[in-house]
Design a protein around this motif. Structure first.
Motif, PDB file in Angstrom:
ATOM      1  N   THR A   1       0.862  -1.177   0.000  1.00 33.62           N
ATOM      2  CA  THR A   1       0.000   0.000   0.000  1.00 33.62           C
ATOM      3  C   THR A   1       0.899   1.227   0.000  1.00 33.62           C
ATOM      4  OG1 THR A   1      -0.139  -0.052   2.419  1.00 33.62           O
ATOM      5  CG2 THR A   1      -1.888  -1.167   1.185  1.00 33.62           C
ATOM      6  N   SER A   2       0.469   2.286  -0.670  1.00 34.75           N
ATOM      7  CA  SER A   2       1.362   3.436  -0.851  1.00 34.75           C
ATOM      8  C   SER A   2       0.919   4.703  -0.128  1.00 34.75           C
ATOM      9  CB  SER A   2       1.506   3.742  -2.345  1.00 34.75           C
ATOM     10  OG  SER A   2       0.269   4.160  -2.891  1.00 34.75           O
ATOM     11  N   GLN A   3      -0.274   4.690   0.450  1.00 38.43           N
ATOM     12  CA  GLN A   3      -0.789   5.886   1.109  1.00 38.43           C
ATOM     13  C   GLN A   3      -1.384   5.515   2.463  1.00 38.43           C
ATOM     14  OE1 GLN A   3      -3.123   6.073  -2.550  1.00 38.43           O
ATOM     15  NE2 GLN A   3      -2.877   8.301  -2.475  1.00 38.43           N
ATOM     16  N   ASP A   4      -1.126   6.322   3.466  1.00 41.17           N
ATOM     17  CA  ASP A   4      -1.676   6.069   4.800  1.00 41.17           C
ATOM     18  C   ASP A   4      -3.166   6.409   4.841  1.00 41.17           C
ATOM     19  OD1 ASP A   4       0.846   5.364   5.599  1.00 41.17           O
ATOM     20  OD2 ASP A   4       1.255   7.232   6.682  1.00 41.17           O
ATOM     21  N   ALA A   5      -3.857   5.770   5.789  1.00 39.69           N
ATOM     22  CA  ALA A   5      -5.259   6.057   6.096  1.00 39.69           C
ATOM     23  C   ALA A   5      -6.169   5.947   4.874  1.00 39.69           C
ATOM     24  CB  ALA A   5      -5.386   7.442   6.745  1.00 39.69           C
ATOM     25  N   ARG A   6      -6.005   4.886   4.110  1.00 38.17           N
ATOM     26  CA  ARG A   6      -6.841   4.628   2.930  1.00 38.17           C
ATOM     27  C   ARG A   6      -7.396   3.206   2.998  1.00 38.17           C
ATOM     28  NH1 ARG A   6      -6.432   7.909  -1.828  1.00 38.17           N
ATOM     29  NH2 ARG A   6      -5.667   9.905  -1.103  1.00 38.17           N
ATOM     30  N   PHE A   7      -8.491   2.997   2.279  1.00 41.54           N
ATOM     31  CA  PHE A   7      -8.991   1.654   2.034  1.00 41.54           C
ATOM     32  C   PHE A   7      -8.384   1.186   0.724  1.00 41.54           C
ATOM     33  CE2 PHE A   7     -12.330   3.210   4.871  1.00 41.54           C
ATOM     34  CZ  PHE A   7     -12.452   2.128   5.724  1.00 41.54           C
ATOM     35  N   TYR A   8      -8.157  -0.114   0.619  1.00 42.84           N
ATOM     36  CA  TYR A   8      -7.554  -0.712  -0.575  1.00 42.84           C
ATOM     37  C   TYR A   8      -8.392  -1.903  -1.006  1.00 42.84           C
ATOM     38  CZ  TYR A   8      -3.411   2.061   0.317  1.00 42.84           C
ATOM     39  OH  TYR A   8      -2.551   3.099   0.495  1.00 42.84           O
ATOM     40  N   ALA A   9      -8.412  -2.169  -2.307  1.00 40.79           N
ATOM     41  CA  ALA A   9      -9.163  -3.316  -2.828  1.00 40.79           C
ATOM     42  C   ALA A   9      -8.428  -3.859  -4.052  1.00 40.79           C
ATOM     43  CB  ALA A   9     -10.582  -2.899  -3.200  1.00 40.79           C
ATOM     44  N   LEU A  10      -7.898  -5.065  -3.926  1.00 41.42           N
ATOM     45  CA  LEU A  10      -7.083  -5.688  -4.962  1.00 41.42           C
ATOM     46  C   LEU A  10      -7.478  -7.152  -5.055  1.00 41.42           C
ATOM     47  CD1 LEU A  10      -4.484  -5.036  -6.728  1.00 41.42           C
ATOM     48  CD2 LEU A  10      -3.192  -6.066  -4.857  1.00 41.42           C
ATOM     49  N   SER A  11      -7.599  -7.670  -6.262  1.00 42.35           N
ATOM     50  CA  SER A  11      -7.991  -9.073  -6.409  1.00 42.35           C
ATOM     51  C   SER A  11      -7.264  -9.725  -7.577  1.00 42.35           C
ATOM     52  CB  SER A  11      -9.504  -9.196  -6.616  1.00 42.35           C
ATOM     53  OG  SER A  11      -9.900  -8.577  -7.823  1.00 42.35           O
ATOM     54  N   SER A  12      -7.183 -11.046  -7.511  1.00 39.75           N
ATOM     55  CA  SER A  12      -6.583 -11.841  -8.578  1.00 39.75           C
ATOM     56  C   SER A  12      -7.380 -13.125  -8.714  1.00 39.75           C
ATOM     57  CB  SER A  12      -5.130 -12.163  -8.237  1.00 39.75           C
ATOM     58  OG  SER A  12      -4.547 -12.951  -9.247  1.00 39.75           O
ATOM     59  N   ARG A  13      -7.614 -13.536  -9.935  1.00 38.15           N
ATOM     60  CA  ARG A  13      -8.343 -14.791 -10.177  1.00 38.15           C
ATOM     61  C   ARG A  13      -7.373 -15.964 -10.177  1.00 38.15           C
ATOM     62  NH1 ARG A  13     -13.487 -13.973 -11.263  1.00 38.15           N
ATOM     63  NH2 ARG A  13     -14.128 -12.020 -12.209  1.00 38.15           N
ATOM     64  N   PHE A  14      -7.889 -17.149  -9.872  1.00 44.98           N
ATOM     65  CA  PHE A  14      -7.109 -18.370 -10.013  1.00 44.98           C
ATOM     66  C   PHE A  14      -7.997 -19.438 -10.622  1.00 44.98           C
ATOM     67  CE2 PHE A  14      -8.397 -17.916  -5.553  1.00 44.98           C
ATOM     68  CZ  PHE A  14      -9.169 -19.045  -5.355  1.00 44.98           C
ATOM     69  N   GLU A  15      -7.348 -20.462 -11.137  1.00 47.60           N
ATOM     70  CA  GLU A  15      -8.071 -21.536 -11.813  1.00 47.60           C
ATOM     71  C   GLU A  15      -9.017 -22.246 -10.839  1.00 47.60           C
ATOM     72  OE1 GLU A  15      -7.970 -22.337 -15.087  1.00 47.60           O
ATOM     73  OE2 GLU A  15      -6.694 -20.565 -15.310  1.00 47.60           O
ATOM     74  N   PRO A  16     -10.198 -22.635 -11.308  1.00 44.82           N
ATOM     75  CA  PRO A  16     -11.126 -23.378 -10.442  1.00 44.82           C
ATOM     76  C   PRO A  16     -10.468 -24.661  -9.918  1.00 44.82           C
ATOM     77  CG  PRO A  16     -12.191 -22.752 -12.499  1.00 44.82           C
ATOM     78  CD  PRO A  16     -10.734 -22.440 -12.651  1.00 44.82           C
ATOM     79  N   PHE A  17     -10.830 -25.047  -8.695  1.00 48.05           N
ATOM     80  CA  PHE A  17     -10.295 -26.258  -8.096  1.00 48.05           C
ATOM     81  C   PHE A  17     -11.317 -26.820  -7.128  1.00 48.05           C
ATOM     82  CE2 PHE A  17      -9.324 -22.971  -5.077  1.00 48.05           C
ATOM     83  CZ  PHE A  17      -9.504 -23.589  -3.850  1.00 48.05           C
ATOM     84  N   SER A  18     -11.095 -28.033  -6.694  1.00 45.07           N
ATOM     85  CA  SER A  18     -11.922 -28.639  -5.656  1.00 45.07           C
ATOM     86  C   SER A  18     -11.001 -29.160  -4.562  1.00 45.07           C
ATOM     87  CB  SER A  18     -12.752 -29.795  -6.211  1.00 45.07           C
ATOM     88  OG  SER A  18     -13.406 -30.477  -5.135  1.00 45.07           O
ATOM     89  N   ASN A  19     -11.362 -28.924  -3.329  1.00 46.97           N
ATOM     90  CA  ASN A  19     -10.619 -29.494  -2.216  1.00 46.97           C
ATOM     91  C   ASN A  19     -11.481 -30.516  -1.469  1.00 46.97           C
ATOM     92  OD1 ASN A  19     -12.201 -27.299  -1.132  1.00 46.97           O
ATOM     93  ND2 ASN A  19     -11.088 -27.599   0.787  1.00 46.97           N
ATOM     94  N   ARG A  20     -12.424 -31.063  -2.173  1.00 47.06           N
ATOM     95  CA  ARG A  20     -13.289 -32.075  -1.562  1.00 47.06           C
ATOM     96  C   ARG A  20     -12.423 -33.192  -0.970  1.00 47.06           C
ATOM     97  NH1 ARG A  20     -18.828 -33.316  -2.364  1.00 47.06           N
ATOM     98  NH2 ARG A  20     -18.761 -31.663  -3.908  1.00 47.06           N
ATOM     99  N   ASP A  21     -12.683 -33.502   0.306  1.00 42.42           N
ATOM    100  CA  ASP A  21     -11.946 -34.514   1.065  1.00 42.42           C
ATOM    101  C   ASP A  21     -10.468 -34.187   1.232  1.00 42.42           C
ATOM    102  OD1 ASP A  21     -14.315 -36.036   1.293  1.00 42.42           O
ATOM    103  OD2 ASP A  21     -13.922 -37.004  -0.634  1.00 42.42           O
ATOM    104  N   LYS A  22     -10.093 -32.924   1.073  1.00 42.84           N
ATOM    105  CA  LYS A  22      -8.708 -32.489   1.258  1.00 42.84           C
ATOM    106  C   LYS A  22      -8.708 -31.233   2.122  1.00 42.84           C
ATOM    107  CE  LYS A  22      -7.428 -33.944  -3.408  1.00 42.84           C
ATOM    108  NZ  LYS A  22      -7.016 -33.440  -4.713  1.00 42.84           N
ATOM    109  N   THR A  23      -7.597 -30.968   2.758  1.00 40.68           N
ATOM    110  CA  THR A  23      -7.435 -29.754   3.544  1.00 40.68           C
ATOM    111  C   THR A  23      -7.116 -28.588   2.616  1.00 40.68           C
ATOM    112  OG1 THR A  23      -6.606 -31.025   5.418  1.00 40.68           O
ATOM    113  CG2 THR A  23      -6.088 -28.669   5.384  1.00 40.68           C
TER     114      THR A  23
END
Length: 102
Positions: free
Chosen positions: A37-59
């Motif tokens: 973050t580059s500025q004090d006292a601000r709200f930030y919103a950043l996102s990145s997509r990733f490939e669909p996956f399943s963690n069924r029966d996995k941690t």
């Protein structure tokens, strides 16, 4: 470049801007670069997509690191995992999410 993977929300015009830097404290100036973050006292919103996956029966393990370099009284950072339907450029505090921690 990190800006090809990450999308900054434009929901509010006064969101703070991110930069790529090693910050004030690092071992290697190039290898230790991260998004900051580059500025004090601000709200930030950043996102990145990733490939669909399943963690069924996995941690499922989700990990992130925060390095606070500012001398501030309050503030924080958190991670939200959003559904694939998220409009990244319109992401905001009331956007639907599946998991939140931080």
């Amino acid at each position: 470049a990190w800006t090809r993977r990450w999308v900054e929300s434009k929901h509010k015009p006064d969101y703070g801007r991110f930069i790529l830097t090693a910050g004030k404290f690092y071992g290697d100036a190039e290898k230790d670069k991260g998004i900051q973050t580059s500025q004090d006292a601000r709200f930030y919103a950043l996102s990145s997509r990733f490939e669909p996956f399943s963690n069924r029966d996995k941690t499922l393990v989700v990990q992130f690191t925060v390095k606070h370099e500012q001398n501030i009284d309050c503030g924080g950072g958190y991670v939200k995992l959003f559904p694939a339907s998220l409009s990244q450029e319109d992401m905001h505090g009331d956007s639907e999410y599946n998991i939140m921690f931080g």
